[in-house]
Motif scaffolding. Sequence first.
Motif, PDB file in Angstrom:
ATOM      1  N   THR A  40      -0.755  -9.137   3.694  1.00  0.00           N
ATOM      2  CA  THR A  40      -2.051  -8.383   4.115  1.00  0.00           C
ATOM      3  C   THR A  40      -3.126  -8.417   2.650  1.00  0.00           C
ATOM      4  OG1 THR A  40      -1.615  -6.473   4.101  1.00  0.00           O
ATOM      5  CG2 THR A  40      -1.082  -7.386   6.007  1.00  0.00           C
ATOM      6  N   LEU A  41      -4.114  -8.257   3.131  1.00  0.00           N
ATOM      7  CA  LEU A  41      -5.352  -8.024   2.091  1.00  0.00           C
ATOM      8  C   LEU A  41      -5.022  -6.717   1.401  1.00  0.00           C
ATOM      9  CD1 LEU A  41      -7.937  -8.917   0.457  1.00  0.00           C
ATOM     10  CD2 LEU A  41      -9.150  -8.016   2.412  1.00  0.00           C
ATOM     11  N   ASP A  42      -4.603  -5.520   2.006  1.00  0.00           N
ATOM     12  CA  ASP A  42      -4.335  -4.464   1.180  1.00  0.00           C
ATOM     13  C   ASP A  42      -3.044  -4.467   0.532  1.00  0.00           C
ATOM     14  OD1 ASP A  42      -6.259  -2.962   2.622  1.00  0.00           O
ATOM     15  OD2 ASP A  42      -5.151  -2.199   4.157  1.00  0.00           O
ATOM     16  N   VAL A  43      -2.098  -5.036   0.786  1.00  0.00           N
ATOM     17  CA  VAL A  43      -1.093  -5.393   0.053  1.00  0.00           C
ATOM     18  C   VAL A  43      -1.395  -6.033  -1.108  1.00  0.00           C
ATOM     19  CG1 VAL A  43       1.251  -6.481  -0.210  1.00  0.00           C
ATOM     20  CG2 VAL A  43       0.688  -5.207   1.828  1.00  0.00           C
ATOM     21  N   VAL A  44      -2.027  -7.292  -0.975  1.00  0.00           N
ATOM     22  CA  VAL A  44      -2.388  -8.061  -2.143  1.00  0.00           C
ATOM     23  C   VAL A  44      -3.328  -7.125  -3.344  1.00  0.00           C
ATOM     24  CG1 VAL A  44      -3.846 -10.179  -3.008  1.00  0.00           C
ATOM     25  CG2 VAL A  44      -2.726 -10.281  -0.778  1.00  0.00           C
ATOM     26  N   VAL A  45      -4.162  -6.242  -2.689  1.00  0.00           N
ATOM     27  CA  VAL A  45      -4.884  -5.366  -3.680  1.00  0.00           C
ATOM     28  C   VAL A  45      -3.781  -4.525  -4.605  1.00  0.00           C
ATOM     29  CG1 VAL A  45      -6.689  -3.868  -3.912  1.00  0.00           C
ATOM     30  CG2 VAL A  45      -6.880  -5.319  -2.310  1.00  0.00           C
ATOM     31  N   GLU A  46      -2.897  -4.016  -3.568  1.00  0.00           N
ATOM     32  CA  GLU A  46      -1.973  -3.027  -4.412  1.00  0.00           C
ATOM     33  C   GLU A  46      -1.350  -3.763  -5.404  1.00  0.00           C
ATOM     34  OE1 GLU A  46      -2.160   0.316  -4.306  1.00  0.00           O
ATOM     35  OE2 GLU A  46      -4.182  -0.125  -2.950  1.00  0.00           O
ATOM     36  N   MET A  47      -0.622  -5.084  -4.984  1.00  0.00           N
ATOM     37  CA  MET A  47       0.351  -5.674  -5.774  1.00  0.00           C
ATOM     38  C   MET A  47      -0.567  -6.153  -7.024  1.00  0.00           C
ATOM     39  SD  MET A  47       2.859  -5.087  -4.492  1.00  0.00           S
ATOM     40  CE  MET A  47       4.056  -6.134  -5.361  1.00  0.00           C
ATOM     41  N   ALA A  48      -1.692  -6.682  -6.742  1.00  0.00           N
ATOM     42  CA  ALA A  48      -2.712  -7.003  -8.044  1.00  0.00           C
ATOM     43  C   ALA A  48      -2.836  -5.731  -9.138  1.00  0.00           C
ATOM     44  CB  ALA A  48      -3.835  -7.529  -7.541  1.00  0.00           C
ATOM     45  N   LEU A  49      -3.278  -4.756  -8.522  1.00  0.00           N
ATOM     46  CA  LEU A  49      -3.435  -3.543  -9.290  1.00  0.00           C
ATOM     47  C   LEU A  49      -1.977  -3.155 -10.206  1.00  0.00           C
ATOM     48  CD1 LEU A  49      -5.790  -1.460  -6.928  1.00  0.00           C
ATOM     49  CD2 LEU A  49      -6.287  -2.393  -9.028  1.00  0.00           C
TER      50      LEU A  49
END
Length: 133
Positions: free
Chosen positions: A107-116
């Motif tokens: 999901t987009l939220d997971v992608v954001v957290e993993m990128a950070l």
Amino acid sequence: MVGILLMTHAPLGQAFIAAAAHVFRSPVERVEAIDVTADQDTNEVNRLSREAIARLDDGDGVLVITDIKGGTPSNCCNCLANPGRVEVIAGISLPMLLRAITYRRDTLDVVVEMALAGAQNGAVRVDNRIRVG
């Protein structure tokens, strides 16, 4: 799959895409860059970014990554954020981008957290001094 748009000062975005392709040993799909030049009209940048988001969004959303908060590319991103559809983060690094690419089937939220997390964990001091003792 979450699309990824890099909004950076020229020529960083294309360089990051080339580096990612080198690491993954193939071109990376659904990743685009808008490299903003010093004299580029911000209305044009906004138009280009909206068009890129429309191309990249297959229904899973788009992560926009910019280089430095407060710079022209970042300021152009402010109007793009749409929670749950288009998320924007600043401070691009290669570890951040590689993590985003690796996890973008989530999901987009997971992608954001993993990128950070990739950015935070990728910044480390390299100490090659000889230790005696």
